[in-house]
Scaffold this motif. Structure first.
Motif, PDB file in Angstrom:
ATOM      1  N   TYR A 153      16.181 -29.279  38.556  1.00  0.00           N
ATOM      2  CA  TYR A 153      14.813 -28.413  38.365  1.00  0.00           C
ATOM      3  C   TYR A 153      14.534 -27.207  37.890  1.00  0.00           C
ATOM      4  O   TYR A 153      13.574 -26.638  38.015  1.00  0.00           O
ATOM      5  N   ASP A 154      15.862 -26.585  37.733  1.00  0.00           N
ATOM      6  CA  ASP A 154      15.639 -25.185  37.223  1.00  0.00           C
ATOM      7  C   ASP A 154      14.674 -24.973  36.049  1.00  0.00           C
ATOM      8  O   ASP A 154      14.034 -23.873  36.275  1.00  0.00           O
ATOM      9  N   PRO A 155      14.144 -25.653  35.181  1.00  0.00           N
ATOM     10  CA  PRO A 155      13.476 -25.302  34.124  1.00  0.00           C
ATOM     11  C   PRO A 155      12.056 -25.277  34.759  1.00  0.00           C
ATOM     12  O   PRO A 155      11.240 -24.845  33.977  1.00  0.00           O
ATOM     13  N   ILE A 156      11.873 -25.598  36.092  1.00  0.00           N
ATOM     14  CA  ILE A 156      10.404 -25.429  36.263  1.00  0.00           C
ATOM     15  C   ILE A 156      10.107 -24.569  37.683  1.00  0.00           C
ATOM     16  O   ILE A 156       9.077 -24.428  38.138  1.00  0.00           O
ATOM     17  N   PHE A 157      11.468 -24.049  38.117  1.00  0.00           N
ATOM     18  CA  PHE A 157      11.477 -23.337  39.247  1.00  0.00           C
ATOM     19  C   PHE A 157      11.564 -21.744  38.878  1.00  0.00           C
ATOM     20  O   PHE A 157      12.418 -21.269  38.534  1.00  0.00           O
ATOM     21  N   ILE A 158      10.265 -21.033  39.160  1.00  0.00           N
ATOM     22  CA  ILE A 158      10.020 -19.711  38.920  1.00  0.00           C
ATOM     23  C   ILE A 158      10.726 -18.931  40.544  1.00  0.00           C
ATOM     24  O   ILE A 158       9.684 -18.965  41.452  1.00  0.00           O
ATOM     25  N   PRO A 159      11.692 -18.228  40.575  1.00  0.00           N
ATOM     26  CA  PRO A 159      11.736 -17.670  41.865  1.00  0.00           C
ATOM     27  C   PRO A 159      10.948 -16.442  42.185  1.00  0.00           C
ATOM     28  O   PRO A 159      10.503 -15.783  41.196  1.00  0.00           O
ATOM     29  N   GLU A 160      10.795 -16.252  43.499  1.00  0.00           N
ATOM     30  CA  GLU A 160       9.949 -15.104  43.821  1.00  0.00           C
ATOM     31  C   GLU A 160      10.619 -13.687  43.232  1.00  0.00           C
ATOM     32  O   GLU A 160      11.988 -13.755  43.334  1.00  0.00           O
ATOM     33  N   GLY A 161       9.568 -12.921  42.843  1.00  0.00           N
ATOM     34  CA  GLY A 161       9.940 -11.532  42.328  1.00  0.00           C
ATOM     35  C   GLY A 161      10.290 -11.657  40.517  1.00  0.00           C
ATOM     36  O   GLY A 161      10.637 -10.790  40.096  1.00  0.00           O
ATOM     37  N   TYR A 162      10.324 -12.799  39.978  1.00  0.00           N
ATOM     38  CA  TYR A 162      10.305 -13.149  38.629  1.00  0.00           C
ATOM     39  C   TYR A 162       9.260 -13.772  38.016  1.00  0.00           C
ATOM     40  O   TYR A 162       8.400 -14.267  38.705  1.00  0.00           O
ATOM     41  N   GLU A 163       9.369 -13.716  36.540  1.00  0.00           N
ATOM     42  CA  GLU A 163       8.205 -14.366  35.948  1.00  0.00           C
ATOM     43  C   GLU A 163       8.925 -15.586  35.078  1.00  0.00           C
ATOM     44  O   GLU A 163       7.983 -16.445  34.287  1.00  0.00           O
ATOM     45  N   LYS A 164      10.072 -15.811  35.015  1.00  0.00           N
ATOM     46  CA  LYS A 164      10.765 -16.720  34.207  1.00  0.00           C
ATOM     47  C   LYS A 164      11.329 -17.621  35.258  1.00  0.00           C
ATOM     48  O   LYS A 164      11.878 -17.544  36.357  1.00  0.00           O
ATOM     49  N   SER A 165      11.541 -19.105  34.717  1.00  0.00           N
ATOM     50  CA  SER A 165      12.219 -19.867  35.460  1.00  0.00           C
ATOM     51  C   SER A 165      13.789 -19.898  35.714  1.00  0.00           C
ATOM     52  O   SER A 165      14.259 -18.983  34.891  1.00  0.00           O
ATOM     53  N   PHE A 166      14.386 -20.248  36.614  1.00  0.00           N
ATOM     54  CA  PHE A 166      15.980 -20.304  36.983  1.00  0.00           C
ATOM     55  C   PHE A 166      16.450 -20.597  35.527  1.00  0.00           C
ATOM     56  O   PHE A 166      17.547 -19.894  35.302  1.00  0.00           O
ATOM     57  N   ALA A 167      16.144 -21.569  34.789  1.00  0.00           N
ATOM     58  CA  ALA A 167      16.793 -21.947  33.572  1.00  0.00           C
ATOM     59  C   ALA A 167      16.684 -20.835  32.329  1.00  0.00           C
ATOM     60  O   ALA A 167      17.490 -20.971  31.733  1.00  0.00           O
ATOM     61  N   ASN A 168      15.763 -20.066  32.500  1.00  0.00           N
ATOM     62  CA  ASN A 168      15.503 -18.947  31.628  1.00  0.00           C
ATOM     63  C   ASN A 168      16.286 -17.797  32.167  1.00  0.00           C
ATOM     64  O   ASN A 168      16.938 -17.164  31.413  1.00  0.00           O
ATOM     65  N   LEU A 169      16.537 -17.710  33.457  1.00  0.00           N
ATOM     66  CA  LEU A 169      17.056 -16.399  33.980  1.00  0.00           C
ATOM     67  C   LEU A 169      18.561 -16.433  33.996  1.00  0.00           C
ATOM     68  O   LEU A 169      19.142 -15.374  33.731  1.00  0.00           O
ATOM     69  N   GLY A 170      19.007 -17.643  34.058  1.00  0.00           N
ATOM     70  CA  GLY A 170      20.493 -17.938  33.823  1.00  0.00           C
ATOM     71  C   GLY A 170      21.570 -17.482  35.077  1.00  0.00           C
ATOM     72  O   GLY A 170      21.027 -17.196  36.154  1.00  0.00           O
ATOM     73  N   ASP A 171      22.780 -17.625  34.653  1.00  0.00           N
ATOM     74  CA  ASP A 171      23.473 -17.832  36.115  1.00  0.00           C
ATOM     75  C   ASP A 171      23.648 -16.685  36.892  1.00  0.00           C
ATOM     76  O   ASP A 171      23.704 -16.787  38.180  1.00  0.00           O
ATOM     77  N   ASP A 172      23.829 -15.574  36.359  1.00  0.00           N
ATOM     78  CA  ASP A 172      23.807 -14.258  37.167  1.00  0.00           C
ATOM     79  C   ASP A 172      22.537 -14.119  38.094  1.00  0.00           C
ATOM     80  O   ASP A 172      22.901 -13.712  39.302  1.00  0.00           O
ATOM     81  N   VAL A 173      21.242 -14.527  37.847  1.00  0.00           N
ATOM     82  CA  VAL A 173      20.245 -14.332  38.571  1.00  0.00           C
ATOM     83  C   VAL A 173      20.473 -15.161  39.871  1.00  0.00           C
ATOM     84  O   VAL A 173      20.265 -15.092  40.948  1.00  0.00           O
ATOM     85  N   LYS A 174      20.941 -16.752  39.364  1.00  0.00           N
ATOM     86  CA  LYS A 174      20.976 -17.528  40.453  1.00  0.00           C
ATOM     87  C   LYS A 174      22.027 -17.156  41.208  1.00  0.00           C
ATOM     88  O   LYS A 174      21.994 -17.336  42.591  1.00  0.00           O
ATOM     89  N   LYS A 175      23.108 -16.478  40.762  1.00  0.00           N
ATOM     90  CA  LYS A 175      24.475 -16.037  41.674  1.00  0.00           C
ATOM     91  C   LYS A 175      23.822 -15.136  42.954  1.00  0.00           C
ATOM     92  O   LYS A 175      24.302 -15.059  43.789  1.00  0.00           O
ATOM     93  N   SER A 176      22.958 -14.218  42.222  1.00  0.00           N
ATOM     94  CA  SER A 176      22.694 -13.286  43.130  1.00  0.00           C
ATOM     95  C   SER A 176      21.493 -13.514  44.227  1.00  0.00           C
ATOM     96  O   SER A 176      21.485 -12.891  45.103  1.00  0.00           O
ATOM     97  N   MET A 177      20.621 -14.665  43.840  1.00  0.00           N
ATOM     98  CA  MET A 177      19.686 -14.867  45.257  1.00  0.00           C
ATOM     99  C   MET A 177      19.373 -16.394  45.176  1.00  0.00           C
ATOM    100  O   MET A 177      18.314 -16.637  45.890  1.00  0.00           O
ATOM    101  N   SER A 178      20.162 -17.355  44.690  1.00  0.00           N
ATOM    102  CA  SER A 178      19.595 -18.702  44.677  1.00  0.00           C
ATOM    103  C   SER A 178      19.732 -19.266  46.302  1.00  0.00           C
ATOM    104  O   SER A 178      20.685 -18.573  47.119  1.00  0.00           O
ATOM    105  N   HIS A 179      19.126 -20.251  46.434  1.00  0.00           N
ATOM    106  CA  HIS A 179      19.335 -21.018  47.968  1.00  0.00           C
ATOM    107  C   HIS A 179      21.002 -21.199  48.185  1.00  0.00           C
ATOM    108  O   HIS A 179      21.322 -21.141  49.216  1.00  0.00           O
ATOM    109  N   ARG A 180      21.495 -21.772  47.244  1.00  0.00           N
ATOM    110  CA  ARG A 180      23.074 -22.208  47.256  1.00  0.00           C
ATOM    111  C   ARG A 180      23.777 -20.674  47.444  1.00  0.00           C
ATOM    112  O   ARG A 180      24.683 -20.731  48.458  1.00  0.00           O
ATOM    113  N   SER A 181      23.668 -20.013  46.998  1.00  0.00           N
ATOM    114  CA  SER A 181      24.319 -18.388  46.869  1.00  0.00           C
ATOM    115  C   SER A 181      24.063 -17.959  48.266  1.00  0.00           C
ATOM    116  O   SER A 181      25.060 -17.594  48.976  1.00  0.00           O
ATOM    117  N   ARG A 182      22.770 -18.034  48.832  1.00  0.00           N
ATOM    118  CA  ARG A 182      22.623 -17.523  50.071  1.00  0.00           C
ATOM    119  C   ARG A 182      23.415 -18.419  51.300  1.00  0.00           C
ATOM    120  O   ARG A 182      23.713 -17.756  52.150  1.00  0.00           O
TER     121      ARG A 182
END
Ligand code: IMP
Length: 192
Positions: A153-182
């Protein structure tokens, strides 16, 4: 290097967890590395139960190792927490990411509130003792799919604090604050 067997057939999850652990003395071994090429059935009614089912499956076969598994759900506020435990098959019987996302967009088409969260439960078993670790990222559902990174679902999920989807933001943003990383970070704290 401490070997950790990861009870998942999802290569994207393996890559993300390996990235979070890259600077630590843990080596992640996936089901594929063990020659297991099928999904362990997720028959539980909650993320917590499914995570335990998967880690127990491997713990019975590899009792001397650290075992982890994880189960993730997308929980949308205006849909009373759906799709939740059925996130993988929300749009139909096949695990089809596009169908799943289209179903979410259709369900939200007449709703003001598009907020929700990804929630990951990691189950860790070592020497017969299980611990669980939860990771949550809040955010909102976009109005359309965008971006090519990530999975599910990364193309439709915009994490808090951002204006773009996870699929736009890319791996480093996911690594820094995703559900899985936490969730992985909490696991590491407990291992240490
Ligand atoms: P499961 O944990 O493998 O059962 O995944 C449940 C569903 O959530 C699947 O449809 C996955 O594609 C989706 N999913 C799991 N993790 C992520 C993620 O990090 N981003 C987007 N979708 C995910």
């Amino acid at each position: 290097m401490q070997k950790i067997l990861f009870a998942t057939g999802n290569i994207n999850k393996v890559i993300e967890v390996r990235k979070v652990l890259a600077h630590l003395p843990y080596e992640i071994i996936s089901l594929k590395d063990l020659g297991i090429d099928y999904d362990i059935p997720e028959t539980g009614g909650t993320l917590e139960e499914n995570a335990t089912i998967k880690s127990k499956y491997l713990a019975e076969r590899y009792p001397d190792y650290h075992i982890i598994s994880e189960d993730t759900g997308l929980e949308i506020d205006a849909l009373d927490g759906a799709p939740g435990v059925i996130t993988a098959r929300y749009g139909g019987p096949e695990k089809d990411a596009i169908q799943n996302m289209n179903k979410v967009l259709a369900e939200l088409s007449n709703k003001e509130d598009r907020s929700g969260q990804f929630r990951t439960i990691i189950s860790h078993i070592y020497q017969g003792v299980e611990t669980q670790h939860e990771g949550i990222v809040r955010g909102r559902m976009a109005k359309e799919l965008s971006g090519n990174n990530g999975f599910g679902y990364d193309p439709i999920f915009i994490p808090e604090g951002y204006e773009k989807s996870f699929a736009n933001l890319g791996d480093d943003v996911k690594k820094s604050m995703s559900h899985r990383s936490r969730a992985v970070t909490k696991l590491v704290e407990s291992l240490e």
